[in-house]
Design an enzyme around this catalytic site. Structure first.
Site, short mmCIF file in Angstrom:
data_model
loop_
_atom_site.label_atom_id
_atom_site.label_comp_id
_atom_site.label_asym_id
_atom_site.label_seq_id
_atom_site.Cartn_x
_atom_site.Cartn_y
_atom_site.Cartn_z
N ARG A 84 -0.05 4.76 2.98
CA ARG A 84 -0.01 4.51 4.42
C ARG A 84 0.27 5.71 5.30
O ARG A 84 0.24 5.61 6.53
CB ARG A 84 1.02 3.41 4.71
CG ARG A 84 0.54 2.04 4.31
CD ARG A 84 1.60 0.99 4.56
NE ARG A 84 2.52 0.83 3.44
CZ ARG A 84 3.64 0.13 3.48
NH1 ARG A 84 4.00 -0.45 4.61
NH2 ARG A 84 4.40 0.00 2.41
N TRP A 118 -9.06 5.85 -0.33
CA TRP A 118 -9.58 6.47 -1.55
C TRP A 118 -8.73 5.95 -2.70
O TRP A 118 -7.68 5.34 -2.49
CB TRP A 118 -9.55 7.99 -1.47
CG TRP A 118 -8.21 8.56 -1.10
CD1 TRP A 118 -7.13 8.78 -1.92
CD2 TRP A 118 -7.79 8.97 0.21
NE1 TRP A 118 -6.08 9.30 -1.20
CE2 TRP A 118 -6.46 9.43 0.10
CE3 TRP A 118 -8.42 9.01 1.47
CZ2 TRP A 118 -5.73 9.91 1.19
CZ3 TRP A 118 -7.69 9.48 2.55
CH2 TRP A 118 -6.37 9.93 2.42
N CYS A 134 0.83 -1.21 0.00
CA CYS A 134 0.00 0.00 0.00
C CYS A 134 0.86 1.26 0.00
O CYS A 134 1.67 1.46 0.89
CB CYS A 134 -0.94 0.00 1.21
SG CYS A 134 -1.95 1.50 1.29
N GLU A 162 -5.07 3.26 -10.47
CA GLU A 162 -5.73 1.97 -10.22
C GLU A 162 -6.88 1.78 -11.22
O GLU A 162 -7.14 0.68 -11.69
CB GLU A 162 -6.30 1.90 -8.80
CG GLU A 162 -5.26 2.04 -7.72
CD GLU A 162 -5.89 1.91 -6.34
OE1 GLU A 162 -6.15 2.96 -5.71
OE2 GLU A 162 -6.15 0.77 -5.91
N1 ARG Z 1 -6.78 -1.62 -7.01
C1 ARG Z 1 -8.07 -1.92 -6.48
C2 ARG Z 1 -9.15 -1.39 -7.41
O1 ARG Z 1 -8.87 -0.79 -8.38
C3 ARG Z 1 -8.25 -1.31 -5.10
C4 ARG Z 1 -7.17 -1.62 -4.09
C5 ARG Z 1 -7.19 -0.70 -2.89
N2 ARG Z 1 -6.96 0.67 -3.29
C6 ARG Z 1 -6.99 1.74 -2.48
N3 ARG Z 1 -6.79 2.89 -3.02
N4 ARG Z 1 -7.21 1.64 -1.20
O2 ARG Z 1 -10.32 -1.53 -7.21
#
Ligand code: ARG
Length: 402
Positions: free
Chosen positions: A90, A259, A87, A264
């Site tokens: 953090r 968030w 992560c 991602e």
């Molecule tokens: N990578 C995942 C997604 O696109 C989420 C993982 C957690 N991500 C976060 N920003 N807490 O759905």
């Protein structure tokens, strides 16, 4: 020329997640380590350490497990985040809101708390990091589970003509919930139902009410045609299939969220070939020359897609961060932790963002790779469930499968 491809060991696509057995009685050693850490980092506790150690030892001897106090649970969940080596977000570990849901044991009660989690986390777009901790397994009773890998995910379908619709990452899971009775709308962004398995009960389906799920329609600040693609994404990523482990006690159901970081969505969910696979669509829309890889059409499409994601979330007032900002914050986190005399276990291959890696500062260094607890783990069983497959049960005290 000899082709040595066939003889070379095949590397996994990605480093597999660490796995551990589904249930083990907490060991005294792990319990003690955790309690000592808790009292060192937060010395002002109503019950002094030696007394607490004695209590826990007695509970372990008598019942084979022990119960965390609320303060221990809160601290444990936060430190699990602090130790999550994959992560990048953090820096804010101390601000994690911990919802103690250990008393919820029926599917209905669990479902209600999951919806409440989505509500508290979404906060009208000002996303808050939240974890809901449900009951751990005990020697007599298995823990509740949720099969979904996240509280909010989009369904995926194979069409009758052999095409794909929705999120192909969830084809199998979608299939399973349909066989369990879910009426699939058959669109590109259908929110999957939750599969809740209460202790000793059979798994049950629950809808996530659409009005509870904040979503952002995607537009691009310059490319007007982009909006016509009809893309969207949900505001809250809430992982629901990882086991939280604190002081030897396992919490298999402990959904947590932060968030989004834009990449991602813009570099993985919408782009991976086994997800929405949108680069060719973007390139066509942008009129890019795709006749050769060296035109870098993929890279150009990728950047504009990421611009669109960040732009759209910001315009909608939904908290998101870009990979440059988040990388910078992570380095701040590393410095702070170092000042506290702690190491920060970090997996380079997950921390370096999937675009522009080398122009973020997190790229240019090595990290500690220790496995420190409390932490979150992904079990084989959870992976199987999130794919909608019937797993081998390690600890089966009654749950039945359809
Ligand atoms: N990578 C995942 C997604 O696109 C989420 C993982 C957690 N991500 C976060 N920003 N807490 O759905």
């Amino acid at each position: 020329m000899i082709n040595d491809r066939a003889t070379r060991p095949r590397l996994p696509r990605r480093k597999p997640a660490p796995t551990v057995p589904a249930w083990e009685p907490p060991s005294w050693g792990e319990a003690e380590d955790f309690l000592r850490r808790f009292h060192t980092e937060q010395p002002e506790q109503p019950v002094a350490l030696p007394m607490r150690l004695r209590q826990v030892r007695e509970q372990l001897e008598q019942y084979g497990t022990y119960r965390h106090t609320r303060a221990e649970l809160e601290f444990g969940a936060r430190v699990a985040w602090r130790n999550a080596s994959r992560c990048i977000g953090r820096l804010y570990w101390k601000s994690l809101r911990v919802l103690d849901r250990r008393d919820a044991l029926t599917a209905e009660a669990i479902h209600g708390h999951l919806l409440e989690h989505i509500r508290v986390a979404t906060n009208s777009g000002r996303i808050r990091p939240v974890i809901s901790v449900f009951a751990p397994a005990t020697p007599e009773r298995p823990a509740p589970r949720v099969w979904n890998s996240q509280l909010i995910r989009y369904a995926g379908y194979r069409t009758t003509t052999g095409g794909l619709m929705g999120d192909p990452g969830h084809l199998e899971f979608t299939d399973t919930v349909r066989r369990m009775g879910w009426q699939a709308p058959g669109g590109w962004f259908d929110i999957l139902p939750l599969v809740v398995e209460a202790p000793g009960d059979k798994p049950q389906l629950f809808d996530v009410p659409r009005e509870l799920v904040l979503e952002v329609p995607l537009t691009h600040p310059q490319l007007a045609a982009f909006a016509e693609l009809g893309l969207r994404w949900h505001a809250v990523p809430a992982i629901s299939h990882m086991r939280l482990t604190i002081g030897g006690v396992d919490y298999p159901l402990a959904p947590f969220n932060g968030w989004y970081m834009g990449t991602e969505i813009g570099a993985r969910n919408l782009v991976d070939p086994d997800r929405y696979n949108l680069l060719p669509v973007m390139a066509r829309m942008m009129g890019l020359d795709t006749s050769s890889e060296s035109t870098l059409w993929r890279d150009r499409a990728l950047v504009e897609l990421n611009v669109a994601v960040l732009h759209s979330f910001e315009r909608a007032g939904v908290k998101i961060s870009d990979h440059h900002t988040e990388s910078q914050r992570f380095l701040t986190h590393l410095e702070r932790e170092e000042r506290e005399g702690r190491i920060t276990p970090t997996d380079w291959s997950w921390i370096v963002p999937p675009i522009s890696g080398g122009i973020t500062p997190v790229f240019h260094r090595y990290y500690d790779e220790a496995d420190q607890r409390p932490n979150f783990y992904l079990d084989d069983e959870a992976v199987e469930l999130s794919k909608g497959r019937c797993p081998v049960r390690h600890h089966d005290a009654g749950g039945t499968f359809p």
